[in-house]
Scaffold this motif. Sequence first.
Motif, PDB file in Angstrom:
ATOM      1  N   SER A  40       0.634  -1.187  -0.016  1.00 36.79           N
ATOM      2  CA  SER A  40       0.166  -0.015  -0.186  1.00 36.79           C
ATOM      3  C   SER A  40       0.950   1.309   0.009  1.00 36.79           C
ATOM      4  N   TRP A 265      -3.103   1.138  -4.517  1.00 40.85           N
ATOM      5  CA  TRP A 265      -4.247   0.042  -4.261  1.00 40.85           C
ATOM      6  C   TRP A 265      -3.802  -1.394  -4.502  1.00 40.85           C
ATOM      7  N   TRP A 301     -10.828  -1.524  -2.996  1.00 40.46           N
ATOM      8  CA  TRP A 301     -10.672  -2.134  -1.782  1.00 40.46           C
ATOM      9  C   TRP A 301      -9.188  -2.232  -1.073  1.00 40.46           C
ATOM     10  N   HIS A 302      -9.128  -1.952   0.131  1.00 36.47           N
ATOM     11  CA  HIS A 302      -7.704  -1.687   0.680  1.00 36.47           C
ATOM     12  C   HIS A 302      -7.798  -2.970   1.659  1.00 36.47           C
ATOM     13  N   THR A 332     -14.681   3.678  -1.685  1.00 36.26           N
ATOM     14  CA  THR A 332     -13.608   2.828  -1.687  1.00 36.26           C
ATOM     15  C   THR A 332     -13.918   2.289  -0.014  1.00 36.26           C
ATOM     16  N   ALA A 334     -12.339  -0.658   3.157  1.00 33.15           N
ATOM     17  CA  ALA A 334     -11.155  -1.422   3.886  1.00 33.15           C
ATOM     18  C   ALA A 334     -11.874  -2.341   4.861  1.00 33.15           C
ATOM     19  N   LYS A 336     -10.245  -4.189   8.136  1.00 35.58           N
ATOM     20  CA  LYS A 336      -9.364  -3.935   8.868  1.00 35.58           C
ATOM     21  C   LYS A 336      -9.564  -5.153   9.919  1.00 35.58           C
ATOM     22  N   LEU A 342      -5.613   3.801   7.758  1.00 33.68           N
ATOM     23  CA  LEU A 342      -6.991   3.875   6.888  1.00 33.68           C
ATOM     24  C   LEU A 342      -6.968   5.178   5.904  1.00 33.68           C
ATOM     25  N   THR A 344      -9.714   4.928   3.244  1.00 33.65           N
ATOM     26  CA  THR A 344     -10.885   4.514   2.423  1.00 33.65           C
ATOM     27  C   THR A 344     -12.180   5.263   2.961  1.00 33.65           C
ATOM     28  N   VAL A 347     -14.933   1.754   6.228  1.00 28.09           N
ATOM     29  CA  VAL A 347     -14.316   0.634   6.953  1.00 28.09           C
ATOM     30  C   VAL A 347     -14.983  -0.751   7.656  1.00 28.09           C
TER      31      VAL A 347
END
Length: 485
Positions: A40, A265, A301-302, A332, A334, A336, A342, A344, A347
């Motif tokens: 990332s 990304w 997506w992360h 977007t 994420a 976690k 963070l 996005t 979340v």
Amino acid sequence: MEKNDLIRVFARGGVVSPGDMKKILETAEDFGNETIHFGSRQDILFPVNIRSKTILDHTFQAIRTEYDFDGNNYQNIVSSYVAADMLPNTSWLHSDTYLYILDDFEQYRTKLKINIADPRQTLVPLFTGNLNFVASKQDNYWYLYLSLPELGEELVLWPALVFTFDVVRTVKALEEVYLEKPNLPVNELFSQTNARMKANNRPLDGGLELSKTPFPSYEGMNKMAGDKYWLGLYWRNNCYTIKFLKALCDLCVETNIGKISLTTWKSFIIKGISEKDKIKYEKLLGKYGINMRHSSLELNWHLPVLDEEALQLKRYLVRTFDQNDISTEGLTFAVKTVPMVLFTAIVIEKNPVSQYADKYELLDTYNVLYCQDFNPNKRKYITFAKDVLKEDLAPLLMELSCLYYEQLNYEPEVKVNKPIAESKPQPNLHQCPDCLTVYDPAFGDGNILPGVPFPDLPADYTCPLCEAPKSAFKLMPANESEIAA
């Protein structure tokens, strides 16, 4: 394989030549790998079976590329170079500006995370570093936002704009001061940093405006200006096959593509493909069966690297979105499952394992958060739901996506943090006639502390940029002073 088994190869600013990329891939191959991963922070990751510093040094010093084992001793520099020439940009900020700054970082390994970004683009996050340089409207000047543990969770604005040619010097001096005295307040950090260098700072110009543009698509073959194209490629599992990537590097060399750009990304983009060469890239993608038509449901997506739990949860949610014909374009997400930075809009945060998990069979629960105005650069996350089960996540996320589209046309004025030590521009400014450097007593200059009027400067004072003598400086008229400030 765990994340700690990986080494990180630093592509400064997410920029790497096809030749250097191929050598990195060959090194990964020598260690028995068939795939590599992207991180990332625009780095390249792969495992090594023996942590041989000698072998790695020999390989990466030859291509002037730094690396680190995944212990976070050093950091890659993140930049929005990847967005230049294909997304909205600040008028003065071009590809060459990024490359100048990134080249200036050569042979200097930073322990702090550095971001260099254009606020008009929304592909690369602005504030995921410790030192975040964000382009201002003044030509060749940058805001500097600090995000350091000792300064708290809020971004802290550096009390002056930083000149493009001073970015690396500022990082070096600031990092030296911070590592020696990490608890200094920002004003003292500013003073001691400038005492170690001659900086061509400028007064702050009223605050940063964040872009309201939705998150862009970054996949596929897309048109650029001047009959050129850019190609964006993405893999669902972030496992990129070395065999294909080596062939792609060879094609880049053959078609005179000088740079490959990594995104934050875990994907990459090739810019500047000519009309006549477009078919060659399409044939190569077809030969290796590369799909570049992923749904927007999947792209934004992360996830933590090599986190199978997070990947499976993403797949479950994407399938549910698809079955319900839900659009998430511009949003977007994420997942976690471990501590992470963070960046996005939404979340999904897994809750820690309960202390009673050994005694009872407890189901995992999650919290759902979203960023203020769904703008991740605002960094203010609001809890939407707490302690929900996996099967309840998709309906909640669908509800959030509806809220996003409802407010999409609402564009309130956006500002980031008031300056901590912003001084009002002084009318008594003096300017060097040779290089146009402005001396502002509100900020001083290098070893000159703030508050020293120009007439009180020592007789041997010289311009910090071109070394013109004090006697050459001219008093600026009031209206020009206002513009300069």
